[in-house]
Enzyme design. Structure first.
Site, PDB file in Angstrom:
ATOM      1  N   GLY A   1      -0.125 -17.821 -37.609  1.00 58.27           N
ATOM      2  CA  GLY A   1       0.737 -18.997 -37.738  1.00 58.27           C
ATOM      3  C   GLY A   1       0.826 -19.718 -36.403  1.00 58.27           C
ATOM      4  N   GLY A   2       1.892 -19.452 -35.661  1.00 56.25           N
ATOM      5  CA  GLY A   2       2.186 -20.158 -34.411  1.00 56.25           C
ATOM      6  C   GLY A   2       0.999 -20.311 -33.475  1.00 56.25           C
TER       7      GLY A   2
ATOM      8  N   HIS B   1       2.779 -16.551 -49.803  1.00 53.21           N
ATOM      9  CA  HIS B   1       3.255 -16.406 -48.418  1.00 53.21           C
ATOM     10  C   HIS B   1       4.750 -16.084 -48.450  1.00 53.21           C
ATOM     11  CE1 HIS B   1       4.453 -17.353 -44.336  1.00 53.21           C
ATOM     12  NE2 HIS B   1       3.192 -17.180 -43.992  1.00 53.21           N
TER      13      HIS B   1
ATOM     14  N   SER C   1       2.855 -12.686 -35.932  1.00 52.30           N
ATOM     15  CA  SER C   1       2.874 -12.718 -34.462  1.00 52.30           C
ATOM     16  C   SER C   1       1.571 -12.254 -33.813  1.00 52.30           C
ATOM     17  CB  SER C   1       4.067 -11.921 -33.921  1.00 52.30           C
ATOM     18  OG  SER C   1       5.284 -12.540 -34.327  1.00 52.30           O
TER      19      SER C   1
ATOM     20  N   GLU D   1       7.156 -17.124 -46.809  1.00 57.15           N
ATOM     21  CA  GLU D   1       8.054 -18.291 -46.763  1.00 57.15           C
ATOM     22  C   GLU D   1       8.194 -18.920 -48.153  1.00 57.15           C
ATOM     23  OE1 GLU D   1       6.075 -20.251 -43.490  1.00 57.15           O
ATOM     24  OE2 GLU D   1       6.762 -18.633 -42.184  1.00 57.15           O
TER      25      GLU D   1
ATOM     26  N   ASN E   1      -2.839 -20.713 -40.258  1.00 57.70           N
ATOM     27  CA  ASN E   1      -1.911 -21.378 -41.179  1.00 57.70           C
ATOM     28  C   ASN E   1      -1.032 -22.328 -40.371  1.00 57.70           C
ATOM     29  OD1 ASN E   1       0.097 -22.062 -42.979  1.00 57.70           O
ATOM     30  ND2 ASN E   1       0.893 -19.981 -43.245  1.00 57.70           N
ATOM     31  N   TRP E   2      -1.316 -23.615 -40.510  1.00 56.80           N
ATOM     32  CA  TRP E   2      -0.612 -24.612 -39.686  1.00 56.80           C
ATOM     33  C   TRP E   2       0.787 -24.932 -40.229  1.00 56.80           C
ATOM     34  CZ3 TRP E   2      -5.327 -28.511 -38.957  1.00 56.80           C
ATOM     35  CH2 TRP E   2      -6.294 -27.852 -38.187  1.00 56.80           C
ATOM     36  N   LYS E   3       1.113 -24.434 -41.394  1.00 54.86           N
ATOM     37  CA  LYS E   3       2.435 -24.657 -42.024  1.00 54.86           C
ATOM     38  C   LYS E   3       2.780 -26.153 -42.014  1.00 54.86           C
ATOM     39  CE  LYS E   3       3.568 -19.927 -40.877  1.00 54.86           C
ATOM     40  NZ  LYS E   3       4.536 -18.920 -40.469  1.00 54.86           N
TER      41      LYS E   3
ATOM     42  N   GLY F   1       6.577 -14.997 -37.142  1.00 59.61           N
ATOM     43  CA  GLY F   1       7.269 -15.989 -36.313  1.00 59.61           C
ATOM     44  C   GLY F   1       8.346 -15.393 -35.418  1.00 59.61           C
TER      45      GLY F   1
ATOM     46  N   GLU G   1       1.415  -9.082 -44.333  1.00 59.41           N
ATOM     47  CA  GLU G   1       2.254  -9.780 -43.363  1.00 59.41           C
ATOM     48  C   GLU G   1       3.685  -9.263 -43.454  1.00 59.41           C
ATOM     49  OE1 GLU G   1       0.484 -13.827 -42.263  1.00 59.41           O
ATOM     50  OE2 GLU G   1       1.658 -14.135 -44.053  1.00 59.41           O
TER      51      GLU G   1
HETATM   52  P1  PGA Z   1       3.067 -16.178 -37.093  1.00 56.62           P
HETATM   53  O1  PGA Z   1       2.918 -16.510 -38.644  1.00 56.62           O
HETATM   54  O2  PGA Z   1       1.678 -15.889 -36.561  1.00 56.62           O
HETATM   55  O3  PGA Z   1       3.676 -17.397 -36.475  1.00 56.62           O
HETATM   56  O4  PGA Z   1       3.937 -14.972 -36.974  1.00 56.62           O
HETATM   57  C1  PGA Z   1       2.056 -15.775 -39.462  1.00 56.62           C
HETATM   58  C2  PGA Z   1       2.080 -16.318 -40.875  1.00 56.62           C
HETATM   59  O5  PGA Z   1       3.117 -16.817 -41.323  1.00 56.62           O
HETATM   60  O6  PGA Z   1       1.050 -16.256 -41.560  1.00 56.62           O
END
Ligand code: PGA
Length: 253
Positions: free
Chosen positions: A232-233, A93, A211, A95, A9-11, A171, A165
């Site tokens: 994510g990251g 998600h 993470s 967020e 997930n490149w956000k 993050g 998640e």
């Molecule tokens: P992260 O994000 O790997 O940066 O913790 C995961 C996600 O939001 O799907």
């Protein structure tokens, strides 16, 4: 055996040039019998990634409209995303839930729209740190499934992928332990068996997210009920993302 899925997930990250480079690097990865790859770029770059993917990995969207076509300025429908080459859409998600106030009800509607467009929803669920501290995480996550997924009939439910998640792990660099992930995944699978059937439970993919990094992926993938990761990251660097995918092999040994 459930084939693992490693989803990036490149956000709201990366320029067009960076998107092209990352797409190219991921498309060079040979296909594997053990896992599939999927990436979720910003909507504006979906066509770029679809064109560069060479159909070697799935291309997804991070979100979609809860509405059908019409006068909804700034919204993109699941059907439009499908026509742009998207195969999977993330729904709910954390967020989106926390920053954009999406409720279980909104997420339910989005899951329906995604299925109506013949796409695969990745349904995200997970508890806050406060909820885990008082040991209410299982009930909390179960309620998310009950309110956004369990209205589906078994045929439609069988198209859904779940991503567990925990919000405290997203993050933050604080990953859930393999035991914590496995416990939740096993619990969710047993609830799916109760609601639907053994077959539905056995075929359901449950990804872990929060993470995930190359140095913790192998232990997570060794867990019987962890069927991949939503990253994510660490998905923003080809080397890290592909190392996480490579950890699927390491976990098999
Ligand atoms: P992260 O994000 O790997 O940066 O913790 C995961 C996600 O939001 O799907």
């Amino acid at each position: 055996m459930r084939k693992k899925l490693i989803a990036g997930n490149w956000k709201s990250n990366l320029s067009k040039k960076e998107v092209k480079e990352l797409t190219e690097a991921i498309a060079m990865q040979p296909c594997s019998k053990l896992f599939d790859l999927a990436v979720f770029p910003s909507e504006v770059f979906i066509s770029t990634v679809v064109a560069g993917s060479g159909a070697r990995f799935f291309v997804g969207a991070q979100n979609c409209s809860a509405h059908s076509e019409g006068a909804f300025t700034g919204e993109t429908t699941a059907a439009q995303l499908a026509s742009a080459g998207v195969q999977i859409i993330i729904a709910g998600h954390s967020e989106r839930r926390q920053i954009f106030a999406e409720t279980n009800k909104t997420v339910k509607t989005k899951v329906d729209k995604i299925l109506e467009a013949n796409l695969i929803p990745i349904f995200c669920c997970g508890e806050t740190l406060e909820t885990r501290k008082v040991n209410r995480q299982s009930n909390f996550v179960l309620q998310q499934l009950q309110e956004s997924l369990f209205h589906l009939n078994e045929e439609n439910f069988s198209k859904v992928i779940i991503a567990y998640e925990p919000i405290w792990a997203i993050g933050t660099g604080v990953v859930a332990s393999p035991k914590e992930a496995e416990e939740m995944h096993a619990f969710l699978r047993s609830e799916v068996e109760k609601r639907y059937s053994k077959n539905a439970a056995e075929n359901l993919k449950i990804l872990y997210g929060g993470s995930v990094k190359p140095n913790n992926a192998t232990e997570l993938f060794k867990c019987q009920n962890v069927d991949g990761a939503l990253v994510g990251g660490a998905s923003l660097e080809a080397i890290d993302f592909l190392d996480i995918a490579g950890a699927v092999r390491g976990a098999k040994k």
